[in-house]
Design a protein around this motif. Structure first.
Motif, PDB file in Angstrom:
ATOM      1  N   SER A  33      -4.792   9.510   2.991  1.00 18.01           N
ATOM      2  CA  SER A  33      -5.625   8.319   2.870  1.00 18.01           C
ATOM      3  C   SER A  33      -4.830   7.234   2.172  1.00 18.01           C
ATOM      4  CB  SER A  33      -6.906   8.631   2.084  1.00 18.01           C
ATOM      5  OG  SER A  33      -6.593   9.164   0.801  1.00 18.01           O
ATOM      6  N   VAL A  34      -5.311   6.011   2.274  1.00 13.72           N
ATOM      7  CA  VAL A  34      -4.673   4.900   1.583  1.00 13.72           C
ATOM      8  C   VAL A  34      -4.932   5.047   0.089  1.00 13.72           C
ATOM      9  CG1 VAL A  34      -4.543   2.390   1.323  1.00 13.72           C
ATOM     10  CG2 VAL A  34      -4.959   3.404   3.583  1.00 13.72           C
ATOM     11  N   SER A  35      -3.882   4.995  -0.694  1.00 16.30           N
ATOM     12  CA  SER A  35      -4.005   5.194  -2.137  1.00 16.30           C
ATOM     13  C   SER A  35      -4.686   4.004  -2.801  1.00 16.30           C
ATOM     14  CB  SER A  35      -2.618   5.410  -2.756  1.00 16.30           C
ATOM     15  OG  SER A  35      -2.708   5.549  -4.157  1.00 16.30           O
ATOM     16  N   SER A  36      -5.373   4.275  -3.900  1.00 17.04           N
ATOM     17  CA  SER A  36      -5.941   3.188  -4.708  1.00 17.04           C
ATOM     18  C   SER A  36      -4.852   2.484  -5.514  1.00 17.04           C
ATOM     19  CB  SER A  36      -7.010   3.742  -5.659  1.00 17.04           C
ATOM     20  OG  SER A  36      -6.447   4.719  -6.532  1.00 17.04           O
ATOM     21  N   GLN A  37      -3.706   3.139  -5.688  1.00 12.73           N
ATOM     22  CA  GLN A  37      -2.562   2.523  -6.362  1.00 12.73           C
ATOM     23  C   GLN A  37      -1.661   1.832  -5.350  1.00 12.73           C
ATOM     24  OE1 GLN A  37      -0.975   5.913  -8.793  1.00 12.73           O
ATOM     25  NE2 GLN A  37      -0.966   4.353 -10.388  1.00 12.73           N
ATOM     26  N   ARG A  38      -0.884   0.872  -5.827  1.00 11.14           N
ATOM     27  CA  ARG A  38       0.094   0.193  -4.985  1.00 11.14           C
ATOM     28  C   ARG A  38       1.409   0.073  -5.746  1.00 11.14           C
ATOM     29  NH1 ARG A  38      -2.448  -4.499  -1.157  1.00 11.14           N
ATOM     30  NH2 ARG A  38      -4.253  -3.329  -0.394  1.00 11.14           N
ATOM     31  N   ILE A  39       2.478  -0.134  -5.005  1.00 17.45           N
ATOM     32  CA  ILE A  39       3.768  -0.419  -5.624  1.00 17.45           C
ATOM     33  C   ILE A  39       3.919  -1.926  -5.755  1.00 17.45           C
ATOM     34  CG2 ILE A  39       4.959  -0.389  -3.390  1.00 17.45           C
ATOM     35  CD1 ILE A  39       7.449   0.624  -4.853  1.00 17.45           C
ATOM     36  N   SER A  40       4.496  -2.377  -6.860  1.00 14.94           N
ATOM     37  CA  SER A  40       4.683  -3.807  -7.122  1.00 14.94           C
ATOM     38  C   SER A  40       6.149  -4.183  -6.958  1.00 14.94           C
ATOM     39  CB  SER A  40       4.225  -4.158  -8.546  1.00 14.94           C
ATOM     40  OG  SER A  40       2.845  -3.905  -8.714  1.00 14.94           O
ATOM     41  N   PHE A  41       6.393  -5.267  -6.238  1.00 17.05           N
ATOM     42  CA  PHE A  41       7.734  -5.827  -6.104  1.00 17.05           C
ATOM     43  C   PHE A  41       7.771  -7.194  -6.779  1.00 17.05           C
ATOM     44  CE2 PHE A  41       7.480  -2.878  -2.528  1.00 17.05           C
ATOM     45  CZ  PHE A  41       8.670  -2.187  -2.666  1.00 17.05           C
ATOM     46  N   ALA A  42       8.816  -7.427  -7.554  1.00 16.99           N
ATOM     47  CA  ALA A  42       8.993  -8.712  -8.229  1.00 16.99           C
ATOM     48  C   ALA A  42       9.774  -9.643  -7.309  1.00 16.99           C
ATOM     49  CB  ALA A  42       9.716  -8.533  -9.560  1.00 16.99           C
ATOM     50  N   ARG A  43       9.131 -10.672  -6.828  1.00 18.87           N
ATOM     51  CA  ARG A  43       9.759 -11.629  -5.923  1.00 18.87           C
ATOM     52  C   ARG A  43      10.072 -12.922  -6.682  1.00 18.87           C
ATOM     53  NH1 ARG A  43       8.107  -9.508  -0.846  1.00 18.87           N
ATOM     54  NH2 ARG A  43       9.292  -7.557  -0.901  1.00 18.87           N
ATOM     55  N   PRO A  82       0.815  -1.221   0.000  1.00 15.20           N
ATOM     56  CA  PRO A  82       0.000   0.000   0.000  1.00 15.20           C
ATOM     57  C   PRO A  82       0.850   1.273   0.000  1.00 15.20           C
ATOM     58  CG  PRO A  82      -0.717  -1.541   1.712  1.00 15.20           C
ATOM     59  CD  PRO A  82       0.603  -2.035   1.204  1.00 15.20           C
ATOM     60  N   LEU A  83       0.248   2.336  -0.502  1.00 12.47           N
ATOM     61  CA  LEU A  83       0.848   3.664  -0.526  1.00 12.47           C
ATOM     62  C   LEU A  83      -0.105   4.650   0.149  1.00 12.47           C
ATOM     63  CD1 LEU A  83       1.882   3.648  -4.294  1.00 12.47           C
ATOM     64  CD2 LEU A  83       3.376   3.123  -2.351  1.00 12.47           C
ATOM     65  N   HIS A 122     -10.044   8.369   6.210  1.00 12.37           N
ATOM     66  CA  HIS A 122      -9.031   9.381   5.914  1.00 12.37           C
ATOM     67  C   HIS A 122      -8.877  10.283   7.128  1.00 12.37           C
ATOM     68  CE1 HIS A 122     -12.764  11.592   4.838  1.00 12.37           C
ATOM     69  NE2 HIS A 122     -12.106  12.651   5.300  1.00 12.37           N
ATOM     70  N   CYS A 123      -7.757  10.986   7.186  1.00  9.34           N
ATOM     71  CA  CYS A 123      -7.570  11.961   8.256  1.00  9.34           C
ATOM     72  C   CYS A 123      -7.088  13.267   7.649  1.00  9.34           C
ATOM     73  CB  CYS A 123      -6.597  11.450   9.324  1.00  9.34           C
ATOM     74  SG  CYS A 123      -4.884  11.311   8.805  1.00  9.34           S
ATOM     75  N   ASP A 124      -7.481  14.357   8.306  1.00  9.32           N
ATOM     76  CA  ASP A 124      -7.084  15.691   7.888  1.00  9.32           C
ATOM     77  C   ASP A 124      -6.299  16.345   9.014  1.00  9.32           C
ATOM     78  OD1 ASP A 124      -8.495  15.977   5.282  1.00  9.32           O
ATOM     79  OD2 ASP A 124     -10.272  15.687   6.527  1.00  9.32           O
ATOM     80  N   ILE A 125      -5.233  17.006   8.642  1.00 14.26           N
ATOM     81  CA  ILE A 125      -4.404  17.743   9.602  1.00 14.26           C
ATOM     82  C   ILE A 125      -4.480  19.217   9.224  1.00 14.26           C
ATOM     83  CG2 ILE A 125      -2.104  17.999  10.576  1.00 14.26           C
ATOM     84  CD1 ILE A 125      -1.516  15.129   9.561  1.00 14.26           C
ATOM     85  N   ALA A 156      -4.064  -3.033   4.046  1.00 13.73           N
ATOM     86  CA  ALA A 156      -4.215  -1.706   3.442  1.00 13.73           C
ATOM     87  C   ALA A 156      -4.639  -0.723   4.523  1.00 13.73           C
ATOM     88  CB  ALA A 156      -5.235  -1.748   2.310  1.00 13.73           C
ATOM     89  N   ALA A 157      -3.682   0.009   5.053  1.00 16.41           N
ATOM     90  CA  ALA A 157      -3.953   0.926   6.158  1.00 16.41           C
ATOM     91  C   ALA A 157      -2.896   2.014   6.165  1.00 16.41           C
ATOM     92  CB  ALA A 157      -3.934   0.165   7.489  1.00 16.41           C
ATOM     93  N   LEU A 158      -3.143   3.047   6.966  1.00 22.53           N
ATOM     94  CA  LEU A 158      -2.127   4.042   7.257  1.00 22.53           C
ATOM     95  C   LEU A 158      -2.075   4.232   8.762  1.00 22.53           C
ATOM     96  CD1 LEU A 158      -3.534   7.011   8.082  1.00 22.53           C
ATOM     97  CD2 LEU A 158      -4.034   7.033   5.641  1.00 22.53           C
ATOM     98  N   GLN A 159      -0.938   4.714   9.254  1.00 20.01           N
ATOM     99  CA  GLN A 159      -0.744   4.887  10.691  1.00 20.01           C
ATOM    100  C   GLN A 159      -0.320   6.317  10.988  1.00 20.01           C
ATOM    101  OE1 GLN A 159       1.572   2.678  14.427  1.00 20.01           O
ATOM    102  NE2 GLN A 159       1.879   1.985  12.340  1.00 20.01           N
ATOM    103  N   LEU A 160      -0.975   6.914  11.965  1.00 19.62           N
ATOM    104  CA  LEU A 160      -0.649   8.258  12.410  1.00 19.62           C
ATOM    105  C   LEU A 160      -0.034   8.177  13.793  1.00 19.62           C
ATOM    106  CD1 LEU A 160      -2.827  11.414  11.952  1.00 19.62           C
ATOM    107  CD2 LEU A 160      -1.748  10.963  14.160  1.00 19.62           C
ATOM    108  N   ALA A 161       1.221   8.637  13.920  1.00 14.88           N
ATOM    109  CA  ALA A 161       1.941   8.566  15.188  1.00 14.88           C
ATOM    110  C   ALA A 161       2.390   9.954  15.613  1.00 14.88           C
ATOM    111  CB  ALA A 161       3.154   7.642  15.066  1.00 14.88           C
ATOM    112  N   GLU A 162       2.291  10.218  16.917  1.00 14.78           N
ATOM    113  CA  GLU A 162       2.708  11.497  17.466  1.00 14.78           C
ATOM    114  C   GLU A 162       4.224  11.520  17.669  1.00 14.78           C
ATOM    115  OE1 GLU A 162       0.640  11.905  21.118  1.00 14.78           O
ATOM    116  OE2 GLU A 162      -1.356  11.790  20.220  1.00 14.78           O
ATOM    117  N   ILE A 163       4.797  12.715  17.504  1.00 18.11           N
ATOM    118  CA  ILE A 163       6.210  12.916  17.795  1.00 18.11           C
ATOM    119  C   ILE A 163       6.292  13.904  18.964  1.00 18.11           C
ATOM    120  CG2 ILE A 163       8.457  13.606  16.884  1.00 18.11           C
ATOM    121  CD1 ILE A 163       7.328  13.121  14.064  1.00 18.11           C
TER     122      ILE A 163
END
Length: 271
Positions: free
Chosen positions: A241-251, A107-108, A210-213, A181-188
């Motif tokens: 938000s989590v993108s509808s596109q993804r990156i592909s890795f060739a394994r 996911p992106l 989705h989240c807005d800052i 397929a998720a995103l994580q919001l962490a405090e610093i």
């Protein structure tokens, strides 16, 4: 097969890139810096981030392969002493036929940045962070268009599952398997008092959230997106938000995510 090599700008990676290109040419592979089918990243995880952003407009047609020139990285399946073996497998030289790799998709994050002047759109493979330049960052955080908290602190980190092992981990975020397929919001370094109250732990949002800052006052802000740094003087809001596109890795061989985590943070000799 059309391929391209993205390498880190150091002597070792330059030499390995030239070596791989020579082996690929001898095996009938075609170097293509504009429309490759496979992008081989030689260096570190940062090199993979450069490769991702270089071909960000062709993600639907490209798969990535990582070769690490140091310790094993999270985006690398191969070590430098396996370069010839990788060229053999990609070209089919070793077994007289090309092995079709297993395509793994990660996911992106989609990022929409609104300033007083314009709206810009970005994608992140690892994470983006938001920090104040002259002092603490003050921001309102909304989740699904409802106010969630008022934040004050050093900054905010929003990461992908694959990026959860990077800066997110160093600020106390959870590690998430890239199949989720998720995103994580962490405090610093958040500051909590009667005015500013935060949850104090990271939030994991699913694909349909989705989240807005929102920038809550005039403030100079710097946004770091993967390896890119974007100064902001008139930020209004950021939607992620989590993108509808993804990156592909060739394994071309299995290497489970949790094995990577163990090797990176625990070690292979721990029983």
């Amino acid at each position: 097969m059309r391929y391209y090599v993205q390498h880190r700008d150091d002597d070792v990676s330059n030499r390995l890139s030239n070596t791989f290109q020579q082996m690929a040419s001898e095996r009938g592979m075609q170097f293509d810096e504009l429309t490759p089918e496979i992008v081989v990243s030689i260096g570190g995880d940062g090199t993979m981030l450069h490769a991702f952003h270089r071909f960000i407009d062709q993600l639907d047609h490209i798969a990535f392969v990582g070769v690490h020139t140091g310790h094993l990285g999270f985006y690398a399946d191969w070590q430098v002493d396996e370069l010839e073996y990788l060229a053999d497998i990609m070209s089919g030289t070793r077994i007289n036929e090309t092995i079709a790799p297993r395509i793994v998709k990660y996911p992106l994050i989609d990022i929409e940045i609104r300033t007083d002047e314009e709206i810009k759109y970005y994608k992140a493979l690892n994470e983006f962070t938001l920090k104040g330049v002259d002092g603490t960052l003050v921001a309102q955080i909304d989740i699904n268009n409802q106010m969630f908290e008022m934040f004050r602190g050093d900054g905010i980190c929003v990461s992908t599952p694959s990026g959860s092992t990077a800066y997110n981990k160093s600020v106390g975020g959870a590690l998430i398997h890239p199949s989720i397929a998720a995103l994580q919001l962490a405090e610093i370094a958040s500051i909590n008092n009667r005015v500013y109250r935060t949850l104090g732990s990271s939030l994991i949002l699913p694909q349909h959230h989705h989240c807005d800052i929102y920038s809550s006052k005039p403030q100079r802000i710097v946004l770091s997106l993967d390896h890119l740094t974007i100064p902001m003087d008139h930020l209004h809001s950021i939607r992620c938000s989590v993108s509808s596109q993804r990156i592909s890795f060739a394994r071309y061989r299995p290497y489970p995510f949790w094995n990577r985590v163990k090797q990176a943070f625990i070690g292979t000799n721990v029983q």
